[in-house]
Design a protein around this motif. Sequence first.
Motif, PDB file in Angstrom:
ATOM      1  N   THR A  32       0.881  -1.043   0.194  1.00 53.11           N
ATOM      2  CA  THR A  32      -0.089   0.019  -0.221  1.00 53.11           C
ATOM      3  C   THR A  32       0.855   1.332   0.115  1.00 53.11           C
ATOM      4  O   THR A  32       1.874   1.269   0.922  1.00 53.11           O
ATOM      5  CB  THR A  32      -0.860   0.035   1.136  1.00 53.11           C
ATOM      6  N   SER A  33       0.553   2.107  -0.738  1.00 47.28           N
ATOM      7  CA  SER A  33       1.131   3.348  -0.912  1.00 47.28           C
ATOM      8  C   SER A  33       0.150   4.540  -0.986  1.00 47.28           C
ATOM      9  O   SER A  33      -0.788   4.482  -1.279  1.00 47.28           O
ATOM     10  CB  SER A  33       1.985   3.568  -2.284  1.00 47.28           C
ATOM     11  N   GLN A  34       0.844   5.735  -0.421  1.00 46.72           N
ATOM     12  CA  GLN A  34       0.000   6.939  -0.659  1.00 46.72           C
ATOM     13  C   GLN A  34       0.584   7.858  -1.122  1.00 46.72           C
ATOM     14  O   GLN A  34       1.803   8.387  -0.866  1.00 46.72           O
ATOM     15  CB  GLN A  34      -0.315   7.402   1.034  1.00 46.72           C
ATOM     16  N   VAL A  35      -0.079   8.554  -2.085  1.00 45.43           N
ATOM     17  CA  VAL A  35       0.328   9.635  -2.890  1.00 45.43           C
ATOM     18  C   VAL A  35      -0.530  10.624  -3.251  1.00 45.43           C
ATOM     19  O   VAL A  35      -1.801  10.321  -3.566  1.00 45.43           O
ATOM     20  CB  VAL A  35       0.683   8.872  -4.558  1.00 45.43           C
ATOM     21  N   THR A  39      -4.874   6.635  -1.323  1.00 42.46           N
ATOM     22  CA  THR A  39      -4.083   5.568  -0.818  1.00 42.46           C
ATOM     23  C   THR A  39      -4.306   4.205  -2.122  1.00 42.46           C
ATOM     24  O   THR A  39      -5.549   4.207  -2.580  1.00 42.46           O
ATOM     25  CB  THR A  39      -4.726   4.632   0.360  1.00 42.46           C
ATOM     26  N   THR A  41      -3.270   0.440  -3.517  1.00 43.31           N
ATOM     27  CA  THR A  41      -2.931  -0.795  -3.329  1.00 43.31           C
ATOM     28  C   THR A  41      -2.585  -1.614  -4.663  1.00 43.31           C
ATOM     29  O   THR A  41      -3.129  -1.246  -5.613  1.00 43.31           O
ATOM     30  CB  THR A  41      -4.044  -1.597  -2.749  1.00 43.31           C
ATOM     31  N   TYR A  44       3.961  -5.291  -5.710  1.00 47.06           N
ATOM     32  CA  TYR A  44       5.379  -4.739  -5.379  1.00 47.06           C
ATOM     33  C   TYR A  44       6.074  -4.387  -6.675  1.00 47.06           C
ATOM     34  O   TYR A  44       6.807  -3.425  -6.677  1.00 47.06           O
ATOM     35  CB  TYR A  44       6.221  -5.968  -4.506  1.00 47.06           C
ATOM     36  N   SER A  47       5.528   0.167  -9.557  1.00 44.03           N
ATOM     37  CA  SER A  47       6.189   1.374  -9.196  1.00 44.03           C
ATOM     38  C   SER A  47       5.062   2.006  -8.482  1.00 44.03           C
ATOM     39  O   SER A  47       4.145   2.396  -9.233  1.00 44.03           O
ATOM     40  CB  SER A  47       7.208   1.912  -9.694  1.00 44.03           C
ATOM     41  N   THR A  48       5.243   2.931  -7.517  1.00 44.52           N
ATOM     42  CA  THR A  48       4.425   3.834  -6.803  1.00 44.52           C
ATOM     43  C   THR A  48       4.691   5.357  -7.604  1.00 44.52           C
ATOM     44  O   THR A  48       5.784   5.678  -7.886  1.00 44.52           O
ATOM     45  CB  THR A  48       4.793   4.299  -5.497  1.00 44.52           C
TER      46      THR A  48
END
Length: 165
Positions: A32-35, A39, A41, A44, A47-48
């Motif tokens: 999970t990433s936040q940009v 958020t 999901t 891996y 890329s974010t």
Amino acid sequence: MKLRNVLPLLVVTVLVGCKAPAPKMTDDTLVTSQVNGVTLTHRYIVSTPTEFTPVNASYRALYAGSLMSTPDFGGKVLGQLENGKTYTVLGTVEHSWLAIAEEDKPELIGYVPPRALVKSELYAQTLKKDRPRVRRAGSKKTTCVNVDSSSKACQNADSGTWIIN
């Protein structure tokens, strides 16, 4: 007696101080990433993005384009879009690429260039507009002139050459 009490305390202290090793990250591990306050999901391997503008709209694939791990052509190809299939565009990211998910699923599956998808309501119109126009068989004009009283010369519309009949 004191040695008996100290030894178990030492063992407990050592064991409490140990941490379990971090789980090994594979390409399929969900993260999970936040940009920009959103958020995301994703696997891996995806890329974010550094920028993210939410869209959350239904789009359809215009062609079987590549689904990339980064929002450019330098990333890994994760799969192919299915021509005509509906996807959810989660948002736009850097270089105007689209972050997409499977239809009605929240998980980011990768990035595609903006020309690969079109809004679902504009799909049929876009396909119709992109088709080559059919020319009518009788639409070519022939130019003919009389050479003398018994013959005439006509210009071939395709090549521009003159033919004497």
